[in-house]
Design an enzyme around this catalytic site. Structure first.
Site, short mmCIF file in Angstrom:
data_model
loop_
_atom_site.label_atom_id
_atom_site.label_comp_id
_atom_site.label_asym_id
_atom_site.label_seq_id
_atom_site.Cartn_x
_atom_site.Cartn_y
_atom_site.Cartn_z
N GLY A 12 0.78 -1.24 0.00
CA GLY A 12 0.00 0.00 0.00
C GLY A 12 0.81 1.28 0.00
O GLY A 12 0.33 2.33 0.44
N ASN A 107 -4.92 2.48 -13.25
CA ASN A 107 -3.98 1.50 -12.72
C ASN A 107 -2.57 2.08 -12.80
O ASN A 107 -2.29 2.91 -13.68
CB ASN A 107 -4.05 0.21 -13.54
CG ASN A 107 -3.15 -0.87 -12.98
OD1 ASN A 107 -3.06 -1.07 -11.76
ND2 ASN A 107 -2.46 -1.58 -13.87
N HIS A 109 1.41 0.72 -13.20
CA HIS A 109 2.16 -0.48 -13.60
C HIS A 109 3.65 -0.16 -13.56
O HIS A 109 4.07 0.88 -14.08
CB HIS A 109 1.73 -0.89 -15.01
CG HIS A 109 2.40 -2.14 -15.48
ND1 HIS A 109 2.02 -3.39 -15.05
CD2 HIS A 109 3.44 -2.33 -16.33
CE1 HIS A 109 2.81 -4.29 -15.61
NE2 HIS A 109 3.67 -3.69 -16.39
N GLU A 174 6.53 6.08 -9.01
CA GLU A 174 5.10 5.79 -8.91
C GLU A 174 4.43 6.75 -7.93
O GLU A 174 3.36 7.29 -8.19
CB GLU A 174 4.87 4.35 -8.45
CG GLU A 174 5.34 3.29 -9.43
CD GLU A 174 4.98 1.87 -8.98
OE1 GLU A 174 3.91 1.67 -8.39
OE2 GLU A 174 5.78 0.96 -9.25
#
Ligand code: GAR
Length: 223
Positions: A12, A107, A109, A174
Site C-alpha cells: 500500500g 492503474n 504499472h 510511482e
C-alpha cells in the site's frame, strides 16, 4: 473534490502516497473506501491509520470472477465513488467491472507500457537488457495493462541492478506520478481520444533528454 475507491492487495505504498498528497493539499480528492482482497495487506493498516473505511473482500467470496466483481462494484457504488484507483491490486477485472466504470478506473504499472505487461516486470526488464524502465499510469480497459496511457516516468536500469533495487527506484516515481494523474482527472484535464489521453495545458520537456549510460564528454566519441 472527487471520491476515490482504492483497491489494494499488498504493502500500500501507492495508497500512502495518495493519502499524503491529499493531506498536503496537492490532490483535491478523498479516499472514501479502501478495498482489499488480501486480509493481511499492510495497506489495510495504512487506511485505518487515517480513519478510512476498509472493506476486505476475499478472493474466496466467489469463485466466478463476475460474481466477485459484482460485490466490488456494489461496494464502490455504496460509497459513491467517482474514480476507481488500482494500487497494487493483484487481480484481473472482468469486463462487467470495466463497463460499470468506463474510463473511470486507473492503474499503475511498474514498467514503461506497452513494454513488459503482466507480472514480475522488473525482472523482465533487467533480463531483456533495456537501459530504461519506469512507471505507467493508465486507464483500464478489457486487456491486461493495455488501456490508454495517462503519464509515464522513466528511470535508468543499471548493470548492477537487482529486481529489488530497480523496483525501489520505480516505486519512488510511482509515488510522484500516481497522485498527479488523479489530480489531472479531478481537474477535468484528461481527454480520451481513441488510444490517446490528451492532457490539457501540460508542460513540455526541454532538451537535452536522457541517455543511459551517459554519453561521455570524450571529444573523440562525440564527433
Ligand atoms: C507497485 O509497484 C505497482 O506498480 C505494482 O505493485 C506494486 C504495489 O506496491 N502493480 C502491479 O504490478 C499491477 N500489475 P504498493 O502496494 O506498495 O503500492
Amino acid at each position: 473534490m472527487i471520491r476515490l475507491g482504492v483497491l489494494v492487495s499488498g504493502n500500500g505504498t501507492n495508497l500512502q502516497a495518495i493519502i499524503d498528497a491529499i493531506e498536503a493539499k496537492k490532490l483535491d480528492a478523498g479516499v472514501n473506501v479502501v478495498i482489499s482482497n488480501n486480509p493481511n495487506a499492510y495497506a489495510i493498516q495504512r487506511a485505518k491509520n487515517h480513519n478510512i473505511p476498509v472493506e476486505v473482500i476475499l478472493n474466496s467470496t466467489s469463485s466466478a470472477r463476475e460474481d466477485y466483481d459484482s460485490i466490488i462494484i456494489e461496494t464502490l457504488k455504496r460509497y459513491s465513488v467517482d474514480l476507481v484507483v488500482l494500487a497494487g491490486f493483484m487481480r484481473l477485472l472482468s469486463s462487467k467491472f470495466i463497463r460499470a466504470f468506463p474510463m473511470r478506473i486507473m492503474n499503475i504499472h511498474p514498467a514503461l507500457l506497452p513494454a513488459f505487461p503482466g507480472l514480475n516486470v522488473q525482472k523482465k526488464a533487467i533480463d531483456y537488457g533495456v537501459k530504461f524502465s519506469g512507471a505507467t499510469v493508465h486507464f483500464v480497459d478489457d486487456g491486461v495493462d493495455t488501456g490508454p496511457i495517462i503519464i509515464q516516468a522513466v528511470v535508468p536500469v543499471y548493470d548492477d541492478d537487482t529486481e529489488e533495487t530497480l523496483a525501489e527506484r520505480i516505486l519512488k516515481e510511482e509515488h510522484r506520478i500516481y497522485p498527479y494523474a488523479i489530480q489531472l482527472f479531478a481537474e477535468g484535464r484528461l481527454e480520451i481520444k481513441g488510444r490517446r489521453v490528451i492532457v490539457k495545458d501540460s508542460k513540455k520537456l526541454e532538451p537535452p533528454y536522457l541517455e543511459n549510460p551517459v554519453v561521455s564528454s570524450n571529444k573523440h566519441l562525440l564527433k
